[in-house]
Motif scaffolding. Structure first.
Motif, PDB file in Angstrom:
ATOM      1  N   ARG A 221       0.862  -1.184   0.000  1.00  0.00           N
ATOM      2  CA  ARG A 221       0.000   0.000   0.000  1.00  0.00           C
ATOM      3  C   ARG A 221       0.891   1.224   0.000  1.00  0.00           C
ATOM      4  O   ARG A 221       2.051   1.172   0.411  1.00  0.00           O
ATOM      5  N   GLY A 222       0.347   2.343  -0.473  1.00  0.00           N
ATOM      6  CA  GLY A 222       1.110   3.584  -0.456  1.00  0.00           C
ATOM      7  C   GLY A 222       1.113   4.210   0.927  1.00  0.00           C
ATOM      8  O   GLY A 222       0.154   4.086   1.687  1.00  0.00           O
ATOM      9  N   ILE A 223       2.211   4.869   1.261  1.00  0.00           N
ATOM     10  CA  ILE A 223       2.383   5.517   2.567  1.00  0.00           C
ATOM     11  C   ILE A 223       2.883   6.944   2.347  1.00  0.00           C
ATOM     12  O   ILE A 223       3.778   7.182   1.535  1.00  0.00           O
ATOM     13  N   GLU A 224       2.308   7.883   3.076  1.00  0.00           N
ATOM     14  CA  GLU A 224       2.790   9.266   3.077  1.00  0.00           C
ATOM     15  C   GLU A 224       3.461   9.548   4.417  1.00  0.00           C
ATOM     16  O   GLU A 224       2.865   9.312   5.471  1.00  0.00           O
ATOM     17  N   LEU A 225       4.681  10.030   4.379  1.00  0.00           N
ATOM     18  CA  LEU A 225       5.371  10.503   5.577  1.00  0.00           C
ATOM     19  C   LEU A 225       5.625  11.995   5.380  1.00  0.00           C
ATOM     20  O   LEU A 225       6.676  12.408   4.879  1.00  0.00           O
ATOM     21  N   ALA A 287       7.076   9.436  15.841  1.00  0.00           N
ATOM     22  CA  ALA A 287       5.690   9.005  16.031  1.00  0.00           C
ATOM     23  C   ALA A 287       5.026   8.697  14.701  1.00  0.00           C
ATOM     24  O   ALA A 287       4.247   7.740  14.579  1.00  0.00           O
ATOM     25  N   ALA A 288       5.346   9.490  13.664  1.00  0.00           N
ATOM     26  CA  ALA A 288       4.761   9.270  12.344  1.00  0.00           C
ATOM     27  C   ALA A 288       5.216   7.934  11.749  1.00  0.00           C
ATOM     28  O   ALA A 288       4.419   7.196  11.158  1.00  0.00           O
ATOM     29  N   VAL A 289       6.496   7.621  11.914  1.00  0.00           N
ATOM     30  CA  VAL A 289       7.002   6.336  11.404  1.00  0.00           C
ATOM     31  C   VAL A 289       6.384   5.182  12.194  1.00  0.00           C
ATOM     32  O   VAL A 289       5.971   4.167  11.617  1.00  0.00           O
ATOM     33  N   ASP A 290       6.297   5.339  13.501  1.00  0.00           N
ATOM     34  CA  ASP A 290       5.678   4.293  14.318  1.00  0.00           C
ATOM     35  C   ASP A 290       4.229   4.049  13.894  1.00  0.00           C
ATOM     36  O   ASP A 290       3.789   2.898  13.795  1.00  0.00           O
ATOM     37  N   ARG A 291       3.495   5.134  13.622  1.00  0.00           N
ATOM     38  CA  ARG A 291       2.099   4.975  13.188  1.00  0.00           C
ATOM     39  C   ARG A 291       2.023   4.275  11.838  1.00  0.00           C
ATOM     40  O   ARG A 291       1.170   3.407  11.626  1.00  0.00           O
ATOM     41  N   ALA A 292       2.901   4.649  10.920  1.00  0.00           N
ATOM     42  CA  ALA A 292       2.895   4.029   9.594  1.00  0.00           C
ATOM     43  C   ALA A 292       3.158   2.531   9.700  1.00  0.00           C
ATOM     44  O   ALA A 292       2.616   1.734   8.915  1.00  0.00           O
ATOM     45  N   VAL A 296       1.561  -1.898   8.532  1.00  0.00           N
ATOM     46  CA  VAL A 296       2.430  -2.659   7.636  1.00  0.00           C
ATOM     47  C   VAL A 296       3.609  -3.161   8.451  1.00  0.00           C
ATOM     48  O   VAL A 296       3.876  -2.672   9.555  1.00  0.00           O
ATOM     49  N   ASP A 297       4.323  -4.133   7.901  1.00  0.00           N
ATOM     50  CA  ASP A 297       5.467  -4.703   8.620  1.00  0.00           C
ATOM     51  C   ASP A 297       6.747  -3.912   8.389  1.00  0.00           C
ATOM     52  O   ASP A 297       7.584  -3.801   9.288  1.00  0.00           O
ATOM     53  N   VAL A 298       6.921  -3.410   7.161  1.00  0.00           N
ATOM     54  CA  VAL A 298       8.093  -2.606   6.829  1.00  0.00           C
ATOM     55  C   VAL A 298       7.682  -1.503   5.866  1.00  0.00           C
ATOM     56  O   VAL A 298       6.651  -1.589   5.189  1.00  0.00           O
ATOM     57  N   LEU A 299       8.512  -0.486   5.809  1.00  0.00           N
ATOM     58  CA  LEU A 299       8.389   0.566   4.802  1.00  0.00           C
ATOM     59  C   LEU A 299       9.499   0.368   3.779  1.00  0.00           C
ATOM     60  O   LEU A 299      10.612  -0.036   4.142  1.00  0.00           O
ATOM     61  N   VAL A 300       9.220   0.653   2.519  1.00  0.00           N
ATOM     62  CA  VAL A 300      10.262   0.602   1.497  1.00  0.00           C
ATOM     63  C   VAL A 300      10.266   1.903   0.712  1.00  0.00           C
ATOM     64  O   VAL A 300       9.225   2.530   0.511  1.00  0.00           O
ATOM     65  N   LEU A 301      11.459   2.294   0.277  1.00  0.00           N
ATOM     66  CA  LEU A 301      11.668   3.503  -0.492  1.00  0.00           C
ATOM     67  C   LEU A 301      13.074   3.438  -1.062  1.00  0.00           C
ATOM     68  O   LEU A 301      13.873   2.583  -0.646  1.00  0.00           O
ATOM     69  N   GLN A 354      15.688   0.703   0.086  1.00  0.00           N
ATOM     70  CA  GLN A 354      15.767   0.879   1.532  1.00  0.00           C
ATOM     71  C   GLN A 354      14.552   0.234   2.194  1.00  0.00           C
ATOM     72  O   GLN A 354      13.419   0.482   1.800  1.00  0.00           O
ATOM     73  N   ILE A 355      14.824  -0.587   3.199  1.00  0.00           N
ATOM     74  CA  ILE A 355      13.786  -1.287   3.948  1.00  0.00           C
ATOM     75  C   ILE A 355      13.867  -0.830   5.395  1.00  0.00           C
ATOM     76  O   ILE A 355      14.921  -0.965   6.037  1.00  0.00           O
ATOM     77  N   VAL A 356      12.787  -0.275   5.913  1.00  0.00           N
ATOM     78  CA  VAL A 356      12.747   0.298   7.260  1.00  0.00           C
ATOM     79  C   VAL A 356      11.758  -0.496   8.106  1.00  0.00           C
ATOM     80  O   VAL A 356      10.637  -0.780   7.663  1.00  0.00           O
ATOM     81  N   GLY A 357      12.166  -0.867   9.316  1.00  0.00           N
ATOM     82  CA  GLY A 357      11.302  -1.668  10.178  1.00  0.00           C
ATOM     83  C   GLY A 357      11.006  -1.011  11.503  1.00  0.00           C
ATOM     84  O   GLY A 357      11.493   0.077  11.818  1.00  0.00           O
ATOM     85  N   ARG A 358      10.190  -1.691  12.279  1.00  0.00           N
ATOM     86  CA  ARG A 358       9.876  -1.217  13.628  1.00  0.00           C
ATOM     87  C   ARG A 358      11.136  -1.272  14.485  1.00  0.00           C
ATOM     88  O   ARG A 358      12.029  -2.087  14.260  1.00  0.00           O
TER      89      ARG A 358
END
Length: 378
Positions: A221-225, A287-292, A296-301, A354-358
């Motif tokens: 899914r798309g994510i806005e930060l 807080a924004a990254v934690d909410r995102a 989802v399990d990870v963010l990618v960019l 880039q893969i970003v996790g909790r």
């Protein structure tokens, strides 16, 4: 243009098949000076004991092949160093290797060692990894010991490994972090839920990220930060203040490279008000990254918004600070983030995914990266 400042063979076991590793010259190795590739520290005394991560590697049976070159004082994105030499970019010798862990990425990419340790304060593992076509991990802030690592005081810097493949990177993390669970890092990650972060980057690289996600078969899914740009600026303010605190006294020596002298003098102008504002942004962005990551399990960019510029362009003054626009924010927030080589259609160069996790989920980040690596290899 050596990837190493000094080469040697340090091990506790006489095993010719032991994995080899290079250590960035901001990390102590007993018997060798820690000079951070700076003329101003060239006469530093030898370290009296190993950094904790170095000791752990030796205890785990790794062979240390030498101290890796770097951007002077770990305060630069290009990797250019006119004192110790500029390490070669294995993907394209005409381009910058990235900084500050330039020698670590170069040594791995050139096949001189199986792995390397770098440090990442504002993207200094992930940036060179993307430039040099290798894998690099910035662990969760505070997870990997920094005892024996310069600078002593930091709220951003992390020790992290480079490797040519995820198997070796996981082995390196297992050695340097006693809490790292290799079993989790090697679990099947096919059902991972991925958030693709909307960013300003070259179209070809953004498309390559989307292709990699599809190839891996992930639900996405798309994510806005929205606070990424603010986090980038805040990260700059914090690194400037902390680097000035650690190394500002070296300006008086007159031995710093011209770029370092200028950047440190500019960093000295960071005010308490600047830092207070940066800390507010840190809280908001974290807080924004934690909410995102709740959905989802990870963010990618992309790791970098574009391919690395040429050495000629960098020496001519082409600005490079935007190189860290997509990586520096996650130093501010402290989340684990990994850069994986990313094929780009129409280019002989690989970019970085880039893969970003909790926070604390470094193993999950590695498992996702290993799944993508396998999918892209098919």
């Amino acid at each position: 243009m050596s990837a190493f400042i000094s080469e040697f063979d340090l091990c506790f076991h006489d095993d010719a098949d032991a994995p080899t590793i290079a250590i960035k010259d901001s990390i102590d190795i007993a018997g060798y000076p820690t000079t951070a590739a700076s003329r101003a520290l060239a006469d530093a005394p030898a370290a009296t004991q190993h950094a904790e991560v170095v000791q752990r590697l030796l205890d785990a049976g790794w062979r240390i092949k030498g101290k890796a070159n770097m951007h002077e004082l770990a305060f630069g994105m290009t990797g250019i160093n006119d004192f110790t030499g500029t390490p070669q970019n294995p993907q394209d010798a005409t381009r910058i290797p990235g900084g500050s862990s330039s020698g670590s990425a170069s040594a791995v990419g050139l096949g001189l060692v199986d792995a390397a340790l770098g440090t990442d304060t504002g993207g200094s593992v992930r940036g060179p990894a993307a430039c040099c076509g290798v894998t690099g991990l910035k662990p969760t802030f505070g997870r990997v010991s920094r005892r024996g690592v310069a600078p002593v005081e930091t709220t951003l810097d992390c020790v992290g490994p480079f490797a040519r493949d995820m198997r070796v990177l996981i082995d390196a993390m297992t050695a340097i972090d006693p809490s790292f669970d290799a079993g989790i890092a090697r679990r099947d990650a096919a059902k991972t839920r991925v958030g693709i972060v909307a960013v300003d980057a070259d179209t070809s690289i953004r498309k390559a990220v989307e292709h990699a996600v599809r190839r891996a078969g992930f639900a996405s899914r798309g994510i806005e930060l929205a606070s990424m740009a603010d986090a980038f600026s805040a990260g700059l303010a914090v690194i400037n203040a902390e680097t000035w605190h650690a190394f500002g006294h070296l300006v008086e020596t007159g031995k710093l490279g011209a770029d370092l002298d200028a950047r440190l003098r500019l960093a000295s102008k960071t005010t308490p008000t600047d830092l207070e504002a940066a800390e507010n942004v840190r809280r908001v962005f974290t807080a924004a990254v934690d909410r995102a990551l709740e959905n989802v399990d990870v963010l990618v960019l992309p790791t970098l918004p574009a391919f690395p510029i040429t050495l000629e362009a960098a020496r001519a003054g082409t600005p490079v600070i935007a190189m860290s626009s997509l990586i520096r924010p996650f130093n501010l927030s402290g989340h684990p983030a990994l850069s994986l080589p990313l094929p780009v259609e129409g280019s002989s160069l690989k970019a970085g995914l880039q893969i970003v996790g909790r926070k604390g989920a470094d193993e999950k980040v590695c498992a996702v990266a290993a799944h993508v690596e396998a999918a892209l290899a098919q």
